[in-house]
Design a protein around this motif. Structure first.
Motif, PDB file in Angstrom:
ATOM      1  N   ASN A 107       0.811  -1.208   0.000  1.00 50.46           N
ATOM      2  CA  ASN A 107       0.000   0.000   0.000  1.00 50.46           C
ATOM      3  C   ASN A 107       0.847   1.262   0.000  1.00 50.46           C
ATOM      4  OD1 ASN A 107      -2.522  -1.371   0.104  1.00 50.46           O
ATOM      5  ND2 ASN A 107      -2.201  -1.753   2.288  1.00 50.46           N
ATOM      6  N   GLY A 108       2.148   1.081   0.283  1.00 47.89           N
ATOM      7  CA  GLY A 108       3.013   2.243   0.370  1.00 47.89           C
ATOM      8  C   GLY A 108       2.709   3.069   1.620  1.00 47.89           C
ATOM      9  N   GLN A 110      -6.005  11.403  -0.044  1.00 55.63           N
ATOM     10  CA  GLN A 110      -4.559  11.190  -0.111  1.00 55.63           C
ATOM     11  C   GLN A 110      -4.233   9.706  -0.264  1.00 55.63           C
ATOM     12  OE1 GLN A 110      -2.948  12.963   3.448  1.00 55.63           O
ATOM     13  NE2 GLN A 110      -3.843  14.978   2.977  1.00 55.63           N
ATOM     14  N   LYS A 111      -4.890   8.859   0.545  1.00 54.91           N
ATOM     15  CA  LYS A 111      -4.639   7.420   0.474  1.00 54.91           C
ATOM     16  C   LYS A 111      -5.074   6.849  -0.882  1.00 54.91           C
ATOM     17  CE  LYS A 111      -4.980   6.418   5.422  1.00 54.91           C
ATOM     18  NZ  LYS A 111      -5.713   5.653   6.467  1.00 54.91           N
ATOM     19  N   ARG A 112      -6.225   7.344  -1.348  1.00 52.88           N
ATOM     20  CA  ARG A 112      -6.711   6.855  -2.637  1.00 52.88           C
ATOM     21  C   ARG A 112      -5.746   7.239  -3.747  1.00 52.88           C
ATOM     22  NH1 ARG A 112     -12.267   9.209  -4.759  1.00 52.88           N
ATOM     23  NH2 ARG A 112     -10.900  11.045  -4.943  1.00 52.88           N
ATOM     24  N   GLY A 153      -2.574   7.856  -3.415  1.00 52.08           N
ATOM     25  CA  GLY A 153      -1.358   7.075  -3.223  1.00 52.08           C
ATOM     26  C   GLY A 153      -1.472   5.699  -3.871  1.00 52.08           C
ATOM     27  N   LYS A 154      -2.621   5.057  -3.681  1.00 54.75           N
ATOM     28  CA  LYS A 154      -2.833   3.746  -4.295  1.00 54.75           C
ATOM     29  C   LYS A 154      -2.881   3.850  -5.816  1.00 54.75           C
ATOM     30  CE  LYS A 154      -5.286   1.622  -0.407  1.00 54.75           C
ATOM     31  NZ  LYS A 154      -6.545   0.987   0.056  1.00 54.75           N
ATOM     32  N   GLU A 155      -3.457   4.948  -6.320  1.00 57.50           N
ATOM     33  CA  GLU A 155      -3.498   5.146  -7.772  1.00 57.50           C
ATOM     34  C   GLU A 155      -2.091   5.284  -8.347  1.00 57.50           C
ATOM     35  OE1 GLU A 155      -7.824   7.487  -8.094  1.00 57.50           O
ATOM     36  OE2 GLU A 155      -5.922   8.601  -8.223  1.00 57.50           O
ATOM     37  N   ILE A 156      -1.237   6.009  -7.630  1.00 53.95           N
ATOM     38  CA  ILE A 156       0.148   6.190  -8.092  1.00 53.95           C
ATOM     39  C   ILE A 156       0.879   4.848  -8.128  1.00 53.95           C
ATOM     40  CG2 ILE A 156       2.391   7.168  -7.464  1.00 53.95           C
ATOM     41  CD1 ILE A 156       0.858   9.630  -6.428  1.00 53.95           C
ATOM     42  N   ILE A 157       0.698   4.040  -7.089  1.00 59.19           N
ATOM     43  CA  ILE A 157       1.335   2.718  -7.039  1.00 59.19           C
ATOM     44  C   ILE A 157       0.857   1.859  -8.210  1.00 59.19           C
ATOM     45  CG2 ILE A 157       1.444   0.564  -5.720  1.00 59.19           C
ATOM     46  CD1 ILE A 157       1.410   2.279  -3.170  1.00 59.19           C
ATOM     47  N   ALA A 158      -0.445   1.941  -8.505  1.00 57.64           N
ATOM     48  CA  ALA A 158      -0.992   1.172  -9.621  1.00 57.64           C
ATOM     49  C   ALA A 158      -0.460   1.678 -10.955  1.00 57.64           C
ATOM     50  CB  ALA A 158      -2.520   1.236  -9.591  1.00 57.64           C
TER      51      ALA A 158
END
Length: 303
Positions: free
Chosen positions: A8-9, A53-55, A57-62
Motif C-alpha cells: 500500500n506504500g 490522499q490514500k486513494r 497514493g494507491k493510484e500512483i502505485i498502480a
C-alpha cells in the motif's frame, strides 16, 4: 505477485507537499528502488483530505505497476540476462524431453535449423528485448530481403514458420508458477508478416507417375507405386513390415527415420489403407521373393 504480497506504500511529508513512498522493481537493478512521487500540497489549492490522499497514493502505485506481476517479470527477465540463444537451447531440449507430446527427432532437427538462422540474427539479444519491433526489423525484414539465384530465398510460409519459432522461444521462459516471464502481444500487422496466398502442394500427374514407374527398377519401382497408390509418407513406407500387410490392406503403425522406428507423425496417421488389387499383388510378389530379416527382431521389413 509471484514472490511477494501487494503493498500500500506510505504517505510522507516533505516541506509543503505530501509524497507516496513505495518499492518498485526496476529492470537492470538487482534491488528494488524506493520511489518517492508527489501526491499533493499540504494545504491550499490542490490539497486533499486523508481519504483522498490514500486513494491517490494507491493510484500512483498502480500507475507505476509496483504491484504488477508483469512489472516483476519484466525486471526479472532483464536482470537474469538470458539471451534469445540461451533460451532457444533450453526450449529445444525441453520440447524433446517433456512428458506431454514430445516432438519427434526429425521435427527437432528442422527446428534446430530454424534456430541456427535465427540465432545469427537475434541470438545475442536479451530475451526481454525480443518483441514486435525486433522481429520486424531483425527477422522479417532481413528474410524478405535475402535472395537466392535472383529470387526471394524465403517464401511467406517459411518466414511465418521462423517467426512462430521466435514466439515459442519467448513464451517458453516461465517463472516458478508457470507464468510467462516476458509476455508479448504479437501483432502480425505491425511486424509486416507476409500474407500466405496461393499455396500449392505440388503433385504428379498420372502421365508423370507412369513415366516414373516405367523408368524405375526393382524395389524402387514398387516403392514409387506404393507411394503413388496409397499416399503414404516416405517414412511410413520405409517402416512397413510383413505383418503390416493383410491381404489388400496395409496397417500404418510406424514411421522410419535415421535408422530407427518411431510412432507416426500424428495419432490420425495410425490407419488402415485399402490397396488396389494390382498393387496388392505386386506387393505380395515382392514379399515372397525378397524378404529380409530386420535388425530389430523376428519381424520382416518390406524394403
Amino acid at each position: 505477485m509471484s514472490r511477494r504480497s501487494g503493498q500500500n506504500g506510505r504517505i510522507e511529508r516533505k516541506g509543503n507537499a505530501l509524497y507516496a513512498r513505495f518499492w518498485l522493481d526496476v529492470p537492470g537493478q538487482q534491488s528494488r528502488a524506493y520511489k518517492c512521487v508527489r501526491i499533493c500540497p499540504v494545504s491550499g489549492p490542490g490539497s486533499l483530505n486523508k481519504f483522498e490522499q490514500k486513494r491517490r497514493g494507491k493510484e500512483i502505485i498502480a500507475e507505476f505497476g509496483a504491484n504488477s506481476e508483469a512489472t516483476l517479470r519484466e525486471a526479472e527477465a532483464v536482470n537474469l540476462g538470458t539471451t534469445f540463444q540461451q533460451q532457444s537451447e533450453r526450449w529445444l531440449k525441453s520440447v524433446q524431453t517433456r512428458k506431454r507430446n514430445p516432438i519427434k527427432p526429425r521435427t527437432a532437427l528442422t527446428r534446430a535449423s530454424y534456430l541456427s538462422y535465427l540465432n545469427r540474427q537475434i541470438g545475442e539479444m536479451p530475451l526481454s528485448s525480443v518483441n514486435n519491433l525486433t522481429v520486424k526489423d531483425c527477422v522479417i525484414a532481413k528474410m524478405a530481403a535475402e535472395l537466392k539465384d535472383g529470387a526471394p530465398r524465403f517464401s511467406p510460409k517459411s518466414i511465418t514458420n521462423y517467426v512462430q519459432i521466435v514466439k515459442m522461444v519467448v513464451a517458453s521462459a516461465v517463472d516458478e508458477k508457470g507464468e510467462e516471464i516476458y509476455p508479448v502481444k504479437w501483432k502480425n500487422d505491425f511486424m509486416d508478416l507476409p500474407v500466405i496466398e496461393g499455396q500449392n502442394k505440388p503433385s504428379f500427374t498420372a502421365e508423370e507417375i507412369t513415366t516414373i514407374l516405367s523408368e524405375a527398377e526393382g524395389q524402387y519401382q514398387l516403392l514409387f507405386a506404393l507411394l503413388a497408390g496409397t499416399g503414404l509418407r516416405i517414412g511410413e513406407a520405409f517402416a512397413l513390415r510383413v505383418e503390416d500387410i493383410r491381404g489388400a490392406v496395409i496397417r500404418v503403425r510406424h514411421s522410419h527415420w535415421n535408422g530407427r522406428l518411431y510412432s507416426p507423425k500424428t495419432k490420425n496417421a495410425i490407419r488402415e489403407i485399402d490397396l488396389h488389387s494390382s498393387l496388392a499383388e505386386a506387393l505380395h510378389d515382392h514379399i515372397a521373393g525378397r524378404v529380409t530379416r530386420s535388425h530389430s527382431g523376428p519381424s520382416y521389413t518390406i524394403t
